[in-house]
Design an enzyme around this catalytic site. Structure first.
Site, short mmCIF file in Angstrom:
data_model
loop_
_atom_site.label_atom_id
_atom_site.label_comp_id
_atom_site.label_asym_id
_atom_site.label_seq_id
_atom_site.Cartn_x
_atom_site.Cartn_y
_atom_site.Cartn_z
N ALA A 176 0.80 -1.24 0.00
CA ALA A 176 0.00 0.00 0.00
C ALA A 176 0.83 1.28 0.00
CB ALA A 176 -0.92 -0.01 1.23
N LYS A 177 2.13 1.16 0.30
CA LYS A 177 2.95 2.39 0.33
C LYS A 177 3.77 2.56 -0.94
CE LYS A 177 3.16 2.73 5.30
NZ LYS A 177 3.74 2.03 6.44
N ILE A 230 2.45 2.21 -7.15
CA ILE A 230 1.10 1.89 -7.64
C ILE A 230 0.18 1.55 -6.47
CG2 ILE A 230 1.79 -0.48 -8.28
CD1 ILE A 230 -0.44 -0.34 -10.42
N HIS A 233 10.81 2.61 -19.19
CA HIS A 233 10.25 2.83 -17.85
C HIS A 233 11.11 3.79 -17.03
CE1 HIS A 233 7.70 -0.68 -18.66
NE2 HIS A 233 6.97 -0.29 -17.62
N HIS A 234 10.53 4.20 -15.90
CA HIS A 234 11.24 5.01 -14.89
C HIS A 234 12.44 4.21 -14.37
CE1 HIS A 234 9.52 2.48 -11.64
NE2 HIS A 234 8.48 2.40 -12.45
N LYS A 283 12.37 1.17 -11.61
CA LYS A 283 11.75 -0.14 -11.85
C LYS A 283 12.74 -1.26 -11.54
CE LYS A 283 9.18 -2.85 -15.24
NZ LYS A 283 8.33 -3.41 -14.20
N THR A 328 4.77 -6.50 -19.01
CA THR A 328 3.95 -6.20 -20.20
C THR A 328 4.70 -6.56 -21.48
OG1 THR A 328 3.05 -4.34 -18.96
CG2 THR A 328 2.64 -4.37 -21.34
N1 LIG Z 1 0.16 -4.53 -13.70
C1 LIG Z 1 0.29 -3.21 -13.77
O1 LIG Z 1 -0.47 -2.51 -14.45
C2 LIG Z 1 1.39 -2.56 -12.99
C3 LIG Z 1 2.28 -3.35 -12.33
N2 LIG Z 1 3.28 -2.79 -11.61
C4 LIG Z 1 4.12 -3.72 -10.86
O2 LIG Z 1 3.75 -3.64 -9.48
C5 LIG Z 1 4.89 -3.91 -8.68
C6 LIG Z 1 5.11 -2.73 -7.73
O3 LIG Z 1 5.54 -1.61 -8.48
P1 LIG Z 1 5.85 -0.22 -7.77
O4 LIG Z 1 4.66 0.24 -6.99
O5 LIG Z 1 6.42 0.67 -8.82
O6 LIG Z 1 7.02 -0.64 -6.75
P2 LIG Z 1 7.35 0.00 -5.34
O7 LIG Z 1 8.72 -0.48 -5.00
O8 LIG Z 1 7.09 1.48 -5.37
O9 LIG Z 1 6.27 -0.64 -4.36
C7 LIG Z 1 6.30 -1.95 -3.87
C8 LIG Z 1 5.85 -1.86 -2.42
O10 LIG Z 1 5.61 -3.16 -1.92
C9 LIG Z 1 6.11 -3.21 -0.59
N3 LIG Z 1 6.32 -4.60 -0.22
C10 LIG Z 1 7.31 -5.45 -0.55
N4 LIG Z 1 7.11 -6.64 0.00
C11 LIG Z 1 5.94 -6.56 0.68
C12 LIG Z 1 5.19 -7.48 1.45
N5 LIG Z 1 5.62 -8.74 1.63
N6 LIG Z 1 4.03 -7.07 2.02
C13 LIG Z 1 3.59 -5.81 1.84
N7 LIG Z 1 4.26 -4.88 1.13
C14 LIG Z 1 5.42 -5.27 0.55
C15 LIG Z 1 7.39 -2.37 -0.64
O11 LIG Z 1 7.81 -1.97 0.66
C16 LIG Z 1 6.92 -1.21 -1.50
O12 LIG Z 1 6.30 -0.20 -0.72
C17 LIG Z 1 6.05 -4.17 -9.65
O13 LIG Z 1 6.16 -5.55 -9.89
C18 LIG Z 1 5.60 -3.44 -10.90
O14 LIG Z 1 6.20 -3.93 -12.06
C19 LIG Z 1 3.44 -1.44 -11.51
C20 LIG Z 1 2.59 -0.60 -12.19
C21 LIG Z 1 1.51 -1.09 -13.00
O1 LIG Z 2 7.01 -1.18 -12.75
C1 LIG Z 2 6.20 -0.48 -13.42
O2 LIG Z 2 6.16 0.74 -13.34
C2 LIG Z 2 5.28 -1.18 -14.33
N1 LIG Z 2 5.26 -2.49 -14.33
C3 LIG Z 2 4.44 -3.32 -15.13
C4 LIG Z 2 5.27 -4.13 -16.08
O3 LIG Z 2 6.37 -4.56 -15.71
O4 LIG Z 2 4.81 -4.40 -17.20
C5 LIG Z 2 3.31 -2.56 -15.80
C6 LIG Z 2 3.69 -1.19 -16.27
O5 LIG Z 2 4.56 -1.31 -17.35
C7 LIG Z 2 4.32 -0.38 -15.14
#
Ligand SMILES: NC(=O)C1=CN([C@@H]2O[C@H](COP(=O)(O)OP(=O)(O)OC[C@H]3O[C@@H](n4cnc5c(N)ncnc54)[C@H](O)[C@@H]3O)[C@@H](O)[C@H]2O)C=CC1
Ligand SMILES: O=C(O)C1=N[C@H](C(=O)O)C[C@H](O)C1
Length: 250
Positions: free
Chosen positions: A11-12, A15, A135-136, A139, A146
C-alpha cells in the site's frame, strides 16, 4: 447493496498508494486494510477482506498469494515476475481452493491491454517484430511484465501463422545489443528519468512498417483496470491471466 471489502498489499508503493486512493474513492468498495512490508498478513482475515490487491515485488508476491488463496481471499495481482513455474505453483494452490479467484494483470491500463491485443492481431502479417519498453529508472525488473507478455503473444501468433524465425543477418554484436530474446522476439528495455511506463511494438515487412505505441503518463492510468479486476474477480474462480478476459474487446 453491501460494499466489496478490499485490501491493498504493498500500500505504500508507487502503484499501491494510488490503488489505496482509488479503492477509497470507489462507491461500491470499502478499504478494510492497507498493508506494507513487514505487516502481518493475518490482518487480511481479521479485517474480513474479500479481495486483496497485490502490488508488491516479485520476491513477495508468491507468499502473499499463497496466504490469500489458503484463506479464500480473492486476489487482483499487478506484481511482475511470472514464470511458467510460478503459474503452475499458483495453479496448484488454487486447485485446493476452487472457489477462489486470482487475476494476474501484466498491465491494468486499457491502452496497454489494447496494445497487446493489436500486436497479437498484427503479428502474423509481418516478417519482423521487436518490442521496446521504456520505464522510470526505479523499476526493479527488466524486461517489463507487459513487454514479456506482448512478445509471448506475438511469438504465439507467428507460430500459429507458420512464420519461421525473424530475418537478422547481424553476426557481430556487443552483448545485449540485440535485446533479450523472448520466444524469438527481441525485447529492449530503456530506463530513463522522466518516464513512467511506455511501450512500442515495431512490426516490419517489405516496404512498410507498423508501430504500435502506448504511454502511461500517470499511475492513475492503471486504476480503472484495478477496480474492474476487483469487481470481476469475485465471480471468476481459478486463475485469469490478463485483464483482456474481463473486457469485451470484440
Ligand atoms: N500490472 C500493472 O499494471 C502494474 C504493475 N506494476 C508492478 O507492481 C509492482 C510494484 O511496483 P511499484 O509500486 O512501482 O514498486 P514500489 O517499490 O514502489 O512498491 C512496492 C511496495 O511493496 C512493498 N512490499 C514489498 N514486500 C511486501 C510485502 N511482503 N508485504 C507488503 N508490502 C510489501 C514495498 O515496501 C513497497 O512499498 C512491480 O512488480 C511493478 O512492475 C506497476 C505498475 C503497474
Ligand atoms: O514497474 C512499473 O512501473 C510497471 N510495471 C508493469 C510491467 O512490468 O509491465 C506494468 C507497467 O509497465 C508499469
Amino acid at each position: 447493496m453491501s460494499k466489496l471489502r478490499v485490501a491493498v498489499v504493498g500500500a505504500k508503493g508507487r502503484i499501491g498508494s494510488e490503488a489505496v486512493r482509488a479503492v477509497e474513492a470507489a462507491e461500491d468498495m470499502e478499504l478494510v486494510a492497507a498493508l506494507g512490508r513487514g505487516d502481518r498478513l493475518e490482518t487480511l482475515v481479521e479485517a474480513g477482506a474479500q479481495v486483496a490487491v497485490e502490488l508488491t515485488t516479485p520476491a513477495s508476491v508468491m507468499g502473499n498469494l499463497d496466504f490469500c488463496v489458503r484463506h479464500g481471499i480473492h486476489a487482483v495481482v499487478g506484481t511482475t515476475g511470472w514464470t511458467e513455474d510460478r503459474l503452475a505453483q499458483l495453479g496448484a494452490s488454487l486447485d485446493a481452493s476452487p472457489e477462489t479467484g486470482v487475476l494476474i494483470a501484466p498491465n491494468f491500463s486499457i491502452g496497454a491491454v489494447l496494445t497487446m491485443a493489436f500486436a497479437r492481431q498484427a503479428a502474423r502479417y509481418f516478417e519482423s517484430a521487436e518490442v521496446i519498453e521504456l520505464h522510470h529508472p526505479n523499476k526493479a525488473d527488466a524486461p517489463s511484465g507487459t513487454a514479456t507478455r506482448t512478445a509471448q503473444l506475438i511469438a504465439a501468433a507467428r507460430a500459429e501463422a507458420g512464420l519461421g524465425s525473424q530475418p537478422d543477418a547481424t553476426v557481430t554484436a556487443l552483448d545485449g545489443a540485440r535485446g533479450a530474446d523472448v520466444d524469438g522476439v527481441p525485447v529492449h528495455s530503456v530506463r530513463l528519468r522522466g518516464l513512467l511506463a511506455h511501450q512500442e511494438v515495431l512490426l516490419g515487412d517489405e516496404g512498410e512498417t507498423l508501430t504500435i505505441r502506448h504511454d502511461s503518463l500517470h499511475h492513475s492510468s492503471f486504476m480503472p483496470g484495478v477496480l474492474l479486476g476487483v469487481r470481476r474477480v469475485v465471480t471468476a474462480p481459478g486463475l485469469t491471466f490478463g485483464l483482456e478476459h474481463f473486457l469485451d474487446l470484440g
